[in-house]
Design a protein around this motif. Structure first.
Motif, mmCIF file in Angstrom:
data_model
loop_
_atom_site.group_PDB
_atom_site.id
_atom_site.type_symbol
_atom_site.label_atom_id
_atom_site.label_comp_id
_atom_site.label_asym_id
_atom_site.label_seq_id
_atom_site.Cartn_x
_atom_site.Cartn_y
_atom_site.Cartn_z
ATOM 1 N N ALA A 1 0.821 -1.218 0.000
ATOM 2 C CA ALA A 1 0.000 0.000 0.000
ATOM 3 C C ALA A 1 0.853 1.265 0.000
ATOM 4 C CB ALA A 1 -0.950 -0.003 1.194
ATOM 5 N N GLY A 2 1.902 1.311 0.805
ATOM 6 C CA GLY A 2 2.759 2.497 0.877
ATOM 7 C C GLY A 2 4.146 2.244 0.332
ATOM 8 N N ALA A 3 4.285 1.261 -0.521
ATOM 9 C CA ALA A 3 5.608 0.863 -1.010
ATOM 10 C C ALA A 3 6.180 1.861 -2.017
ATOM 11 C CB ALA A 3 5.532 -0.526 -1.645
ATOM 12 N N HIS A 4 7.492 1.895 -2.048
ATOM 13 C CA HIS A 4 8.242 2.760 -2.957
ATOM 14 C C HIS A 4 7.929 2.396 -4.414
ATOM 15 C CE1 HIS A 4 11.628 5.195 -4.278
ATOM 16 N NE2 HIS A 4 12.079 4.162 -4.976
ATOM 17 N N GLU A 5 7.533 3.390 -5.198
ATOM 18 C CA GLU A 5 7.223 3.203 -6.623
ATOM 19 C C GLU A 5 6.282 2.021 -6.867
ATOM 20 O OE1 GLU A 5 10.805 3.310 -8.979
ATOM 21 O OE2 GLU A 5 11.312 5.316 -8.265
ATOM 22 N N ARG A 6 5.295 1.925 -6.015
ATOM 23 C CA ARG A 6 4.350 0.804 -6.039
ATOM 24 C C ARG A 6 3.787 0.528 -7.423
ATOM 25 N NH1 ARG A 6 -0.631 -0.573 -7.288
ATOM 26 N NH2 ARG A 6 -1.877 -1.853 -5.908
#
Length: 184
Positions: free
Chosen positions: A23-28
């Motif tokens: 959900a809040g991941a880098h470059e999701r």
């Protein structure tokens, strides 16, 4: 080159690309798109796609956070391996699934870079698998408040050190999505 006998096949392993994990991941969105590209190519080339799904107190089985992101639904008949530990092999059915498929070479993508992805790469490699990391198809969340490097640095460092991983009779490395060769 795997050290596993009679295991010439390759599989794409998609680790924990679940709502509550990315959900809040880098470059999701870019990472999910790259994984979707890999999944599509693997299916076209008849390469098995194996899905790994984590459960924990934060990701209870059956919850929305536990579900795979809507952009990446597992296909009919594609194995889903449930896990509770970082290493996707630890106390799971992954080894038996891969053995049944005669797989000795893994193409690895997913989340989180500094936890389950790394643990699974190392777990696969020490068990005799060739383990290729797709450098632009894994991600992690920002843990800098607890002293971790930034997500971009975690990803970059993992890509760097895995590109130099070596051991007798096994292959490792880091490639980009467009460089993945399922036939090697």
């Amino acid at each position: 080159m795997t050290t596993l006998e009679n295991r010439p096949g390759t599989a794409l392993i998609v680790i924990d690309v679940q709502n509550g994990v990315v959900a809040g991941a880098h470059e999701r969105d870019a990472v999910v798109a790259n994984i979707a590209t890999l999944v599509g190519r693997a299916r076209e080339e008849k390469v098995p796609v194996v899905w790994v799904q984590h459960s924990s107190d934060e990701l209870p089985k059956g919850s929305d956070t536990w579900q795979y992101v809507p952009e990446l639904p597992p296909g009919d008949g594609e194995p889903v391996v449930e896990k509770e530990y970082g290493d996707s092999f630890e106390d799971t059915t992954l080894e038996s699934v891969l053995s049944e498929l005669k797989v000795g070479r893994l193409i690895v993508a997913g989340a989180q870079t500094d936890a389950c992805v790394r643990s699974t790469l190392h777990g696969a490699f020490t068990r005799g698998y060739d383990a290729i990391l797709v450098g632009d198809a894994h991600t992690t969340e920002d843990l800098t408040q607890w002293g971790a490097p930034s997500p971009a640095e975690v990803i970059s460092h993992t890509n760097l050190y895995w590109s130099f991983q070596t051991a007798p009779g096994r292959e490792a490395g880091t490639v980009k999505t467009e460089e993945v060769d399922f036939a090697s």
